[in-house]
Design an enzyme around this catalytic site. Structure first.
Site, PDB file in Angstrom:
ATOM      1  N   ASP A  34     -34.278  35.244  -6.027  1.00  0.00           N
ATOM      2  CA  ASP A  34     -35.274  34.091  -5.735  1.00  0.00           C
ATOM      3  C   ASP A  34     -36.279  35.046  -4.704  1.00  0.00           C
ATOM      4  O   ASP A  34     -36.348  34.495  -3.779  1.00  0.00           O
ATOM      5  CB  ASP A  34     -34.774  32.966  -5.173  1.00  0.00           C
ATOM      6  CG  ASP A  34     -35.715  31.836  -4.964  1.00  0.00           C
ATOM      7  OD1 ASP A  34     -36.691  31.905  -5.569  1.00  0.00           O
ATOM      8  OD2 ASP A  34     -35.542  30.968  -4.290  1.00  0.00           O
ATOM      9  N   THR A  80     -34.583  23.706   1.480  1.00  0.00           N
ATOM     10  CA  THR A  80     -34.297  23.192   0.133  1.00  0.00           C
ATOM     11  C   THR A  80     -33.236  22.305   0.277  1.00  0.00           C
ATOM     12  O   THR A  80     -33.183  21.221  -0.558  1.00  0.00           O
ATOM     13  CB  THR A  80     -33.715  24.430  -0.563  1.00  0.00           C
ATOM     14  OG1 THR A  80     -34.715  25.622  -0.779  1.00  0.00           O
ATOM     15  CG2 THR A  80     -33.498  24.284  -2.063  1.00  0.00           C
ATOM     16  N   TYR A  81     -32.186  22.661   1.145  1.00  0.00           N
ATOM     17  CA  TYR A  81     -30.883  21.537   1.154  1.00  0.00           C
ATOM     18  C   TYR A  81     -30.940  20.925   2.557  1.00  0.00           C
ATOM     19  O   TYR A  81     -29.959  20.198   2.559  1.00  0.00           O
ATOM     20  CB  TYR A  81     -29.819  22.494   1.068  1.00  0.00           C
ATOM     21  CG  TYR A  81     -29.881  23.332  -0.359  1.00  0.00           C
ATOM     22  CD1 TYR A  81     -29.780  22.635  -1.582  1.00  0.00           C
ATOM     23  CD2 TYR A  81     -29.794  24.832  -0.271  1.00  0.00           C
ATOM     24  CE1 TYR A  81     -30.050  23.493  -2.562  1.00  0.00           C
ATOM     25  CE2 TYR A  81     -29.761  25.505  -1.645  1.00  0.00           C
ATOM     26  CZ  TYR A  81     -29.841  24.879  -2.573  1.00  0.00           C
ATOM     27  OH  TYR A  81     -29.983  25.464  -3.830  1.00  0.00           O
TER      28      TYR A  81
END
Length: 536
Positions: free
Chosen positions: A176, A61-62
């Protein structure tokens, strides 16, 4: 300060006003309250990382993820590990995730963190244990030749609920949970949770849209106050996915259409022909009323009983293509999706055909414990969209069901279709996968902003639904325009950076043209001299 510690004024000083008690300032709690400090996490020295054997695994994601080899001290042997790096923009998120994982490192079903490592090439990273069998999404949707039974389902779900109950007991919520965050090792028998970027404390007021749309609880999308029961909703969806080995919703359904119908029309995955003991539990987990959902401790109790009934979850998985045990897959890069940050299934992520499961069905009450024949979970044909069970549901929101379908069709028609002709693709077409993921992130940020999020519609009012649809469409168009603008600016800066090279190329072409003219003029002079000599 205790009241007993404050002595009353004596009679000799009664004429004077007593000094006021000290006022204790109210401490402001944040979602990082209670987490360890960075100095508690060990710094890993360069000699403890084998950089020569590190290689790229995929993009998260990052930032990116690498597989490497790690040792605790110089005297120890190297062992496989993973390093998760982050861009400077998301460095605070990475450090915060490291703190969470360090606090939870003692649970057997949560990824262990070894420490922080500063790479001269990639910057700050977090070193954690390496899971050699990939994610649960990889197993369910990509490695369909690998078979598993209801025993393995019971074992995996027990491990998942045990990890969830561990941080729920500390008033913390993951927010999540999904197949992509369930990593496997030990020949697919051990499951561990990862990705704690959205992890937070229950002391905070939680109304923001955090999570993945497929497993996002309806109250989260409605921006209502939610609690730990949002994780239980995710457990119910995950349980259905593992049992069915299928995608829970139609793959062509847009993200806004999915979230809206889950939150307002009670859309849920299709019915499965399986033992009611299983179906009743996952339906209870995804109930729209969070109070009806079981607690994490009740989930642990349920899956403990199921695991005791089907105790062969420790048996290695079998590979139907080789008629032997499933081998550990080679490391590979995770696929990007428009709904999440890693590999696995997602609406519109790719064109894989869902594969029906080959699980053994739990026997009905009264039958023998062990099965003597193989049965499969059968997925019923597609139900009307959206599914509203019972006559009460049909009479409750007939208009919203029709409006929801129109909203889905309109959102679907706006999606860009793949080019099938011989014309060149439009600009940035090669970046569609990453754009879809970024557009989804921008859209979710807009919907979570109090100033721009759509107001919850009245499902009985057609005008209210129309306004809600228009608001969602506007947010989606804004997200598309924002990403396109970013791509155009990126291309502009690339052209500006290439402009000196362009000027140099133009200068070389001008010189080439000048030399060609000079050569031609020289040849003309030589020809004139030749003819003059001949005439003389």
């Amino acid at each position: 300060m205790d009241n007993s510690s404050q002595s009353k004024p004596s009679s000799s000083s009664s004429s004077h006003s007593p000094s006021p008690a000290a006022i204790t300032p109210t401490q402001r709690t944040t979602r990082d309250s209670g987490l360890c400090s960075t100095i508690d996490i060990p710094e890993i020295q360069a000699q403890c990382i084998d950089n020569l054997n590190s290689h790229y695994l995929g993009k998260g994601t990052y930032g990116l993820v690498e597989k490497t080899r790690y040792r605790k001290t110089r005297q120890d042997d190297f062992r496989p590990a993973a390093i998760k790096y982050s861009s400077q923009l998301h460095m605070a998120t990475l450090i915060r995730e490291a703190k969470v994982m360090w606090d939870l490192r003692n649970h057997p079903n949560i990824i262990k963190i070894y420490g922080l490592y500063k790479s001269p090439r990639n910057g700050q990273g977090v070193v954690m244990e390496y899971m050699d069998c990939g994610s649960m999404a990889d197993l369910l949707y990509d490695r369909t030749h690998i078979n598993y039974t209801i025993d393995h389902v019971a074992s995996w779900m027990f491990q998942l609920s045990s990890a969830v109950d561990f941080f729920h007991s500390n008033s913390q919520v993951h927010r999540d949970l999904k197949l992509q965050n369930m990593l496997l090792s030990d020949r697919y028998r051990t499951m561990k949770l990862c990705d704690f970027g959205t992890f937070t404390s229950m002391h905070q007021s939680m109304t923001s849209n955090r999570g993945t749309p497929i497993t996002m609880a309806p109250e989260v999308f409605r921006c209502e106050q939610y609690n730990m029961k949002s994780d239980i909703y995710s457990i119910g969806i995950i349980m259905w996915q593992i049992i069915a080995r299928n995608h829970p919703y139609r793959r062509d359904l847009s993200v806004p259409g999915l979230l809206y119908n889950v939150a307002t029309a009670n859309l849920r995955p299709q019915e499965l022909e399986c033992n009611p003991i299983l179906s009743e539990f996952y339906k209870k987990c995804w109930n729209d009323n969070a109070d009806i959902r079981p607690t994490s401790s009740e989930c642990v109790e349920y899956f403990t009983l199921l695991k005791d009934e089907y105790p062969n979850g420790s048996v290695p998985l079998s590979d139907s293509s080789t008629n032997g045990p499933a081998e550990t897959p080679p490391p590979h890069a995770h696929r990007p999706t428009m709904l999440g940050t890693s590999s696995g299934s997602g609406i519109g992520s790719n064109n894989r055909t869902p594969t029906a499961s080959k699980l053994l069905n739990p026997q009905q009450p009264g039958q023998g414990h062990r099965r003597n024949r193989s049965e499969t979970f059968v997925v019923q044909p597609d139900l009307p969209y959206p599914t509203v069970p019972g006559e009460a549901g049909a009479s409750r929101i007939p208009k919203s069901q029709s409006e929801a379908k129109n909203f889905r069709d309109r959102a679907k028609s706006e999606q860009r279709q793949p080019h099938r002709d011989a014309r060149p693709p439009p600009p940035f077409e090669h970046r569609r996968d990453s754009n879809d993921e970024e557009k989804h992130a921008v859209f979710m940020n807009i919907c979570s902003n109090e100033e721009t999020r759509p107001i919850d519609p009245d499902t009985r009012d057609e005008k209210s639904l129309e306004i809600f649809h228009q608001h969602c469409d506007n947010n989606k168009q804004y997200a598309d325009a924002w990403v396109i603008k970013k791509e155009v600016m990126r291309a502009k800066h690339e052209l500006i950076a290439q402009w000196p090279q362009h000027d140099h190329t133009v200068e070389l072409l001008e010189r080439k043209y000048y030399l060609e003219q000079e050569i031609a003029r020289y040849r003309d002079i030589q020809d004139d001299n030749y003819f003059s000599t001949e005439r003389m």
